[in-house]
Design a protein around this motif. Structure first.
Motif, PDB file in Angstrom:
ATOM      1  N   LEU A  74       0.935  -1.187  -0.615  1.00 14.64           N
ATOM      2  CA  LEU A  74      -0.267  -0.161  -0.226  1.00 14.64           C
ATOM      3  C   LEU A  74       1.363   1.550   0.304  1.00 14.64           C
ATOM      4  CD1 LEU A  74      -3.043  -1.248   2.688  1.00 14.64           C
ATOM      5  CD2 LEU A  74      -3.064  -0.912   0.293  1.00 14.64           C
ATOM      6  N   LEU A  75       2.195   1.524   0.510  1.00 10.49           N
ATOM      7  CA  LEU A  75       2.838   2.238   0.757  1.00 10.49           C
ATOM      8  C   LEU A  75       4.293   2.310  -0.842  1.00 10.49           C
ATOM      9  CD1 LEU A  75       4.258   2.387   4.381  1.00 10.49           C
ATOM     10  CD2 LEU A  75       2.348   3.683   3.562  1.00 10.49           C
ATOM     11  N   GLY A  76       3.811   1.276  -1.278  1.00 13.94           N
ATOM     12  CA  GLY A  76       4.522   1.806  -2.747  1.00 13.94           C
ATOM     13  C   GLY A  76       6.096   0.947  -2.083  1.00 13.94           C
ATOM     14  N   VAL A  77       6.233   0.470  -0.975  1.00 17.84           N
ATOM     15  CA  VAL A  77       7.340  -0.013  -0.929  1.00 17.84           C
ATOM     16  C   VAL A  77       7.980  -1.892  -0.656  1.00 17.84           C
ATOM     17  CG1 VAL A  77       8.036   1.912   0.041  1.00 17.84           C
ATOM     18  CG2 VAL A  77       7.355   0.894   1.517  1.00 17.84           C
ATOM     19  N   SER A  78       9.088  -1.957   0.216  1.00 21.31           N
ATOM     20  CA  SER A  78       8.923  -3.222   0.198  1.00 21.31           C
ATOM     21  C   SER A  78       8.771  -3.270   1.353  1.00 21.31           C
ATOM     22  CB  SER A  78      10.747  -3.423   0.455  1.00 21.31           C
ATOM     23  OG  SER A  78      11.301  -3.083   1.156  1.00 21.31           O
ATOM     24  N   LYS A  79       8.146  -4.678   1.812  1.00 22.43           N
ATOM     25  CA  LYS A  79       7.763  -5.294   2.946  1.00 22.43           C
ATOM     26  C   LYS A  79       8.904  -5.085   4.184  1.00 22.43           C
ATOM     27  CE  LYS A  79       8.529  -9.495   5.699  1.00 22.43           C
ATOM     28  NZ  LYS A  79       8.020 -11.088   5.750  1.00 22.43           N
ATOM     29  N   GLN A  80      10.456  -4.427   4.000  1.00 24.23           N
ATOM     30  CA  GLN A  80      11.519  -4.962   4.738  1.00 24.23           C
ATOM     31  C   GLN A  80      11.241  -2.958   4.933  1.00 24.23           C
ATOM     32  OE1 GLN A  80      11.968  -6.144   2.250  1.00 24.23           O
ATOM     33  NE2 GLN A  80      12.117  -9.105   2.986  1.00 24.23           N
ATOM     34  N   ALA A  81      11.090  -2.669   4.039  1.00 20.68           N
ATOM     35  CA  ALA A  81      11.693  -0.911   4.267  1.00 20.68           C
ATOM     36  C   ALA A  81      10.269  -0.514   5.343  1.00 20.68           C
ATOM     37  CB  ALA A  81      11.077   0.173   2.566  1.00 20.68           C
ATOM     38  N   ALA A  82       9.051  -0.645   5.039  1.00 15.91           N
ATOM     39  CA  ALA A  82       8.247  -0.705   5.405  1.00 15.91           C
ATOM     40  C   ALA A  82       7.667  -1.262   6.999  1.00 15.91           C
ATOM     41  CB  ALA A  82       6.464  -1.634   5.411  1.00 15.91           C
ATOM     42  N   GLN A  83       8.565  -1.997   7.374  1.00 19.69           N
ATOM     43  CA  GLN A  83       8.741  -2.551   8.641  1.00 19.69           C
ATOM     44  C   GLN A  83       9.810  -1.574   9.316  1.00 19.69           C
ATOM     45  OE1 GLN A  83       9.716  -6.839   9.327  1.00 19.69           O
ATOM     46  NE2 GLN A  83       9.599  -6.618  11.372  1.00 19.69           N
ATOM     47  N   GLN A  84      11.178  -1.207   8.347  1.00 21.84           N
ATOM     48  CA  GLN A  84      12.393  -0.462   9.122  1.00 21.84           C
ATOM     49  C   GLN A  84      11.747   0.825   9.220  1.00 21.84           C
ATOM     50  OE1 GLN A  84      15.084  -0.448   6.153  1.00 21.84           O
ATOM     51  NE2 GLN A  84      16.233  -2.539   6.686  1.00 21.84           N
ATOM     52  N   ARG A  85      10.200   1.658   8.508  1.00 22.46           N
ATOM     53  CA  ARG A  85      10.417   2.940   9.306  1.00 22.46           C
ATOM     54  C   ARG A  85       9.498   2.408  10.067  1.00 22.46           C
ATOM     55  NH1 ARG A  85       7.858   7.387   4.761  1.00 22.46           N
ATOM     56  NH2 ARG A  85       7.439   8.724   6.300  1.00 22.46           N
ATOM     57  N   PHE A  86       8.488   1.626  10.199  1.00 25.33           N
ATOM     58  CA  PHE A  86       6.959   2.198  10.779  1.00 25.33           C
ATOM     59  C   PHE A  86       7.480   0.769  12.063  1.00 25.33           C
ATOM     60  CE2 PHE A  86       5.581   4.258   6.507  1.00 25.33           C
ATOM     61  CZ  PHE A  86       5.380   5.131   7.136  1.00 25.33           C
ATOM     62  N   GLY A  87       8.087  -0.027  11.714  1.00 23.30           N
ATOM     63  CA  GLY A  87       8.343  -1.362  12.882  1.00 23.30           C
ATOM     64  C   GLY A  87       7.974  -0.919  14.664  1.00 23.30           C
ATOM     65  N   THR A  88       8.751   0.512  14.554  1.00 22.51           N
ATOM     66  CA  THR A  88       9.317   0.953  16.017  1.00 22.51           C
ATOM     67  C   THR A  88       8.356   2.067  16.339  1.00 22.51           C
ATOM     68  OG1 THR A  88      11.493   0.754  16.098  1.00 22.51           O
ATOM     69  CG2 THR A  88      11.230   2.033  17.564  1.00 22.51           C
ATOM     70  N   PRO A  89       7.412   1.914  17.135  1.00 24.25           N
ATOM     71  CA  PRO A  89       6.348   2.136  17.658  1.00 24.25           C
ATOM     72  C   PRO A  89       6.493   3.903  17.894  1.00 24.25           C
ATOM     73  CG  PRO A  89       5.835   0.653  19.206  1.00 24.25           C
ATOM     74  CD  PRO A  89       7.448   0.742  18.314  1.00 24.25           C
ATOM     75  N   ALA A  90       6.336   5.001  17.707  1.00 27.52           N
ATOM     76  CA  ALA A  90       6.768   6.392  18.157  1.00 27.52           C
ATOM     77  C   ALA A  90       6.591   6.407  19.298  1.00 27.52           C
ATOM     78  CB  ALA A  90       6.030   7.773  17.299  1.00 27.52           C
ATOM     79  N   GLY A  91       7.436   7.573  19.690  1.00 27.60           N
ATOM     80  CA  GLY A  91       6.891   7.595  21.419  1.00 27.60           C
ATOM     81  C   GLY A  91       7.596   6.926  22.017  1.00 27.60           C
ATOM     82  N   LYS A  92       6.877   5.898  23.374  1.00 28.90           N
ATOM     83  CA  LYS A  92       7.192   5.476  24.283  1.00 28.90           C
ATOM     84  C   LYS A  92       7.188   4.285  24.015  1.00 28.90           C
ATOM     85  CE  LYS A  92       5.161   8.015  28.424  1.00 28.90           C
ATOM     86  NZ  LYS A  92       4.496   7.450  29.929  1.00 28.90           N
TER      87      LYS A  92
END
Length: 195
Positions: A78-96
């Motif tokens: 959906l983001l137009g990127v690979s599974k790995q790229a999505a997980q690297q960018r968004f896999g760690t929750p923001a904040g706490k």
């Protein structure tokens, strides 16, 4: 539309128009902003605020999709990127992070309930609420709860400012103000916590 389809062109165009209109309105831009240098700076400030909010909404919607059990390859598509790229960018929750419950400001113990998904979290929160635990923070696949001496009830509601006002009049407290796609609420029941 299947889960992996992009939005159609008409929906995308309407979304772009609404965002642009909101930015123009926030900047107070009427007519041609190039004739007023101050308005062009207001457009920069309003655009920055819109970009920050859309970025927050993107992260929150991805957190929601992950909590609902969707895989990184679907989200990446959906983001137009690979599974790995999505997980690297968004896999760690923001904040706490959910690594350690610790203690609250008043010294009450906290703990992390994980892994929780959109399918089981409300049943777990109902059980823990009867035992005196109430949510103080949450993120992808977890809720941070704090101990108390009374029972609590929790509610998950699709995010809606009108519903928020109604729920607050009924004694519910919104757990986090920046919330999407769901708002999580809690309220004490006035009953002693179960053992």
């Amino acid at each position: 539309m299947s889960v992996t389809d992009d939005l159609d062109e008409a929906v995308t165009a309407r979304l772009h128009e609404r965002i642009a209109a909101a930015v123009l309105e926030a900047a107070g831009a009427s007519g041609d902003p190039s004739h007023d240098p101050a308005t062009t700076l207001q457009l920069v400030a309003a655009s920055r605020a819109a970009a920050e909010e859309t970025s927050r909404l993107l992260r929150a919607s991805i957190d929601g999709a992950r909590s609902a059990g969707h895989r990184w390859d679907t989200i990446g598509s959906l983001l137009g990127v690979s599974k790995q790229a999505a997980q690297q960018r968004f896999g760690t929750p923001a904040g706490k992070t959910a690594a350690d419950g610790g203690v609250g400001a008043d010294g009450r113990p906290r703990r992390v309930l994980t892994p929780l998904t959109a399918f089981d979290e409300m049943a777990v929160l109902e059980r823990e609420g009867r035992r005196g635990w109430h949510v103080v923070d949450y993120g992808t696949l977890y809720h941070l709860v704090e101990a108390s001496d009374q029972q609590w009830e929790h509610l998950r509601q699709p995010w809606n400012p009108t519903a928020r006002r109604r729920l607050e009049k009924e004694g519910w407290t919104l757990i986090r103000t920046a919330t999407f796609p769901w708002g999580y609420y809690k309220r004490p029941l006035g009953l002693p916590a179960e053992p």
